[in-house]
Design a protein around this motif. Structure first.
Motif, PDB file in Angstrom:
ATOM      1  N   THR A 209       0.834  -1.209   0.000  1.00 37.20           N
ATOM      2  CA  THR A 209       0.000   0.000   0.000  1.00 37.20           C
ATOM      3  C   THR A 209       0.867   1.257   0.000  1.00 37.20           C
ATOM      4  O   THR A 209       0.689   2.162  -0.825  1.00 37.20           O
TER       5      THR A 209
ATOM      6  N   THR B 212       8.013  -8.097  -5.148  1.00 35.25           N
ATOM      7  CA  THR B 212       8.210  -9.511  -5.506  1.00 35.25           C
ATOM      8  C   THR B 212       6.889 -10.277  -5.389  1.00 35.25           C
ATOM      9  O   THR B 212       6.646 -11.202  -6.155  1.00 35.25           O
TER      10      THR B 212
ATOM     11  N   ARG C  99       2.322 -17.648   7.736  1.00 31.84           N
ATOM     12  CA  ARG C  99       3.125 -16.544   7.180  1.00 31.84           C
ATOM     13  C   ARG C  99       3.785 -15.726   8.286  1.00 31.84           C
ATOM     14  O   ARG C  99       4.919 -15.278   8.150  1.00 31.84           O
TER      15      ARG C  99
ATOM     16  N   ARG D 187      -8.447  -8.098   3.716  1.00 35.10           N
ATOM     17  CA  ARG D 187      -7.981  -8.017   2.324  1.00 35.10           C
ATOM     18  C   ARG D 187      -8.551  -9.188   1.520  1.00 35.10           C
ATOM     19  O   ARG D 187      -8.987  -9.009   0.391  1.00 35.10           O
TER      20      ARG D 187
HETATM   21  P1  B4P Z   1      -0.652  -4.643   2.025  1.00 40.61           P
HETATM   22  O1  B4P Z   1      -0.125  -3.315   1.648  1.00 40.61           O
HETATM   23  O2  B4P Z   1      -1.258  -5.488   0.929  1.00 40.61           O
HETATM   24  O3  B4P Z   1       0.403  -5.523   2.852  1.00 40.61           O
HETATM   25  P2  B4P Z   1       1.831  -6.160   2.486  1.00 40.61           P
HETATM   26  O4  B4P Z   1       2.666  -5.870   3.691  1.00 40.61           O
HETATM   27  O5  B4P Z   1       2.338  -5.670   1.171  1.00 40.61           O
HETATM   28  O6  B4P Z   1       1.425  -7.701   2.319  1.00 40.61           O
HETATM   29  P3  B4P Z   1       2.186  -9.077   2.095  1.00 40.61           P
HETATM   30  O7  B4P Z   1       3.498  -9.098   2.805  1.00 40.61           O
HETATM   31  O8  B4P Z   1       1.153 -10.078   2.542  1.00 40.61           O
HETATM   32  O9  B4P Z   1       2.326  -9.330   0.548  1.00 40.61           O
HETATM   33  P4  B4P Z   1       3.408  -9.828  -0.538  1.00 40.61           P
HETATM   34  O10 B4P Z   1       2.680  -9.658  -1.797  1.00 40.61           O
HETATM   35  O11 B4P Z   1       4.703  -9.105  -0.372  1.00 40.61           O
HETATM   36  O12 B4P Z   1      -1.757  -4.393   3.152  1.00 40.61           O
HETATM   37  C1  B4P Z   1      -2.536  -5.454   3.687  1.00 40.61           C
HETATM   38  C2  B4P Z   1      -3.992  -5.012   3.791  1.00 40.61           C
HETATM   39  O13 B4P Z   1      -4.107  -3.965   4.761  1.00 40.61           O
HETATM   40  C3  B4P Z   1      -4.591  -4.456   2.501  1.00 40.61           C
HETATM   41  O14 B4P Z   1      -5.910  -4.911   2.372  1.00 40.61           O
HETATM   42  C4  B4P Z   1      -4.570  -2.940   2.698  1.00 40.61           C
HETATM   43  O15 B4P Z   1      -5.607  -2.291   2.011  1.00 40.61           O
HETATM   44  C5  B4P Z   1      -4.766  -2.827   4.213  1.00 40.61           C
HETATM   45  N1  B4P Z   1      -4.116  -1.658   4.778  1.00 40.61           N
HETATM   46  C6  B4P Z   1      -2.911  -1.135   4.431  1.00 40.61           C
HETATM   47  N2  B4P Z   1      -2.643  -0.060   5.202  1.00 40.61           N
HETATM   48  C7  B4P Z   1      -3.699   0.070   6.075  1.00 40.61           C
HETATM   49  C8  B4P Z   1      -4.006   0.991   7.126  1.00 40.61           C
HETATM   50  N3  B4P Z   1      -3.187   1.981   7.449  1.00 40.61           N
HETATM   51  N4  B4P Z   1      -5.146   0.819   7.820  1.00 40.61           N
HETATM   52  C9  B4P Z   1      -6.001  -0.193   7.498  1.00 40.61           C
HETATM   53  N5  B4P Z   1      -5.777  -1.076   6.504  1.00 40.61           N
HETATM   54  C10 B4P Z   1      -4.636  -0.944   5.806  1.00 40.61           C
HETATM   55  O16 B4P Z   1       3.720 -11.395  -0.257  1.00 40.61           O
HETATM   56  C11 B4P Z   1       2.874 -12.473  -0.623  1.00 40.61           C
HETATM   57  C12 B4P Z   1       3.615 -13.818  -0.715  1.00 40.61           C
HETATM   58  O17 B4P Z   1       4.532 -13.815  -1.849  1.00 40.61           O
HETATM   59  C13 B4P Z   1       4.515 -14.234   0.463  1.00 40.61           C
HETATM   60  O18 B4P Z   1       3.777 -14.855   1.509  1.00 40.61           O
HETATM   61  C14 B4P Z   1       5.512 -15.230  -0.232  1.00 40.61           C
HETATM   62  O19 B4P Z   1       4.935 -16.503  -0.415  1.00 40.61           O
HETATM   63  C15 B4P Z   1       5.714 -14.602  -1.595  1.00 40.61           C
HETATM   64  N6  B4P Z   1       6.922 -13.723  -1.660  1.00 40.61           N
HETATM   65  C16 B4P Z   1       6.909 -12.382  -1.898  1.00 40.61           C
HETATM   66  N7  B4P Z   1       8.156 -11.883  -1.881  1.00 40.61           N
HETATM   67  C17 B4P Z   1       8.990 -12.931  -1.619  1.00 40.61           C
HETATM   68  C18 B4P Z   1      10.407 -13.050  -1.454  1.00 40.61           C
HETATM   69  N8  B4P Z   1      11.218 -11.983  -1.543  1.00 40.61           N
HETATM   70  N9  B4P Z   1      10.925 -14.276  -1.185  1.00 40.61           N
HETATM   71  C19 B4P Z   1      10.138 -15.354  -1.095  1.00 40.61           C
HETATM   72  N10 B4P Z   1       8.791 -15.315  -1.236  1.00 40.61           N
HETATM   73  C20 B4P Z   1       8.208 -14.114  -1.491  1.00 40.61           C
END
Ligand code: B4P
Length: 182
Positions: free
Chosen positions: A17, A33, A140, A127
């Motif tokens: 976000t 990623t 996770r 989400r």
């Molecule tokens: P997001 O912004 O979607 O959260 P994130 O930290 O980016 O999520 P995540 O770590 O799960 O994702 P990724 O794709 O990297 O916010 C979450 C929710 O909260 C949303 O609905 C948002 O609207 C809401 N929100 C945000 N701010 C808010 C606020 N202030 N108040 C209220 N609500 C709020 O990872 C997904 C998967 O990909 C991993 O589990 C892994 O399997 C793989 N992966 C990705 N990178 C990898 C890597 N480098 N190495 C190995 N595997 C990897």
């Protein structure tokens, strides 16, 4: 802004976000990623098929696989960039450091988004992505503690870590981030 920034934090902390917002505002290239892997899954590529099962379980995809999708892209960028969700292991961080040394583009700021588990779980359940159900979220969080959280010390020792309180509204958090970068 020609910054090189990395976003670190547990799943659901809002890395995606805030990264999207900041990169649009400052014209930084945003490399997520998670998004890149989901695109591979959607296109049913070999890489995507390998990643899919692991992501569904809340496990990390292998360092080799993730590095292969990040390296080629990073080498092509000659402006500021923002890495979101990478590195997630010390192995990835070391490989990134080596690559950035080679291309002479060291990281300037690591923004660590910190939020209690209860709030993380609530946000992820709301989400509702395919990997956002109770048991996968718990896994996770465990994987995060074991494999990714050591990066907080890693970057702190390098003197480039800034801890951002990730509670509050999206705007409030964005403004804390801007304060760190100004
Ligand atoms: P997001 O912004 O979607 O959260 P994130 O930290 O980016 O999520 P995540 O770590 O799960 O994702 P990724 O794709 O990297 O916010 C979450 C929710 O909260 C949303 O609905 C948002 O609207 C809401 N929100 C945000 N701010 C808010 C606020 N202030 N108040 C209220 N609500 C709020 O990872 C997904 C998967 O990909 C991993 O589990 C892994 O399997 C793989 N992966 C990705 N990178 C990898 C890597 N480098 N190495 C190995 N595997 C990897």
């Amino acid at each position: 802004m020609n910054q090189r920034i990395l976003f670190l934090g547990p799943p659901g902390a809002g890395k995606g976000t805030q990264a999207e917002r900041l990169s649009k505002k400052h014209h930084l290239v945003h490399l997520s990623t998670g998004d890149l892997l989901r695109a591979e899954v959607a296109s049913n590529s070999l890489l995507g098929r390998q990643a899919d099962a692991l992501m569904k379980e809340g496990e990390l995809v292998s360092d080799e696989l993730v590095l292969s999708i990040v390296e080629s892209r990073l080498k092509l960028i000659n402006t500021g960039w923002l890495l979101d969700g990478f590195p997630r292991t010390v192995g990835q961080a070391k490989a990134l450091e080596k690559l950035l040394e080679e291309i002479n583009q060291p990281i300037q700021n690591v923004l660590y988004l910190e939020l209690p588990d209860a709030e993380l779980i609530q946000r992820l359940l709301a989400r509702g992505r395919a990997d956002d159900n109770q048991s996968v979220i718990c896994n996770r969080l465990e994987v995060y503690r074991e494999k990714t959280s050591p990066l907080v010390d890693y970057y702190s020792q390098l003197g480039i870590l800034k801890t951002v309180e990730a509670n509050g509204t999206i705007e409030e958090i964005a403004s804390r981030i801007e304060n760190f970068l100004s």
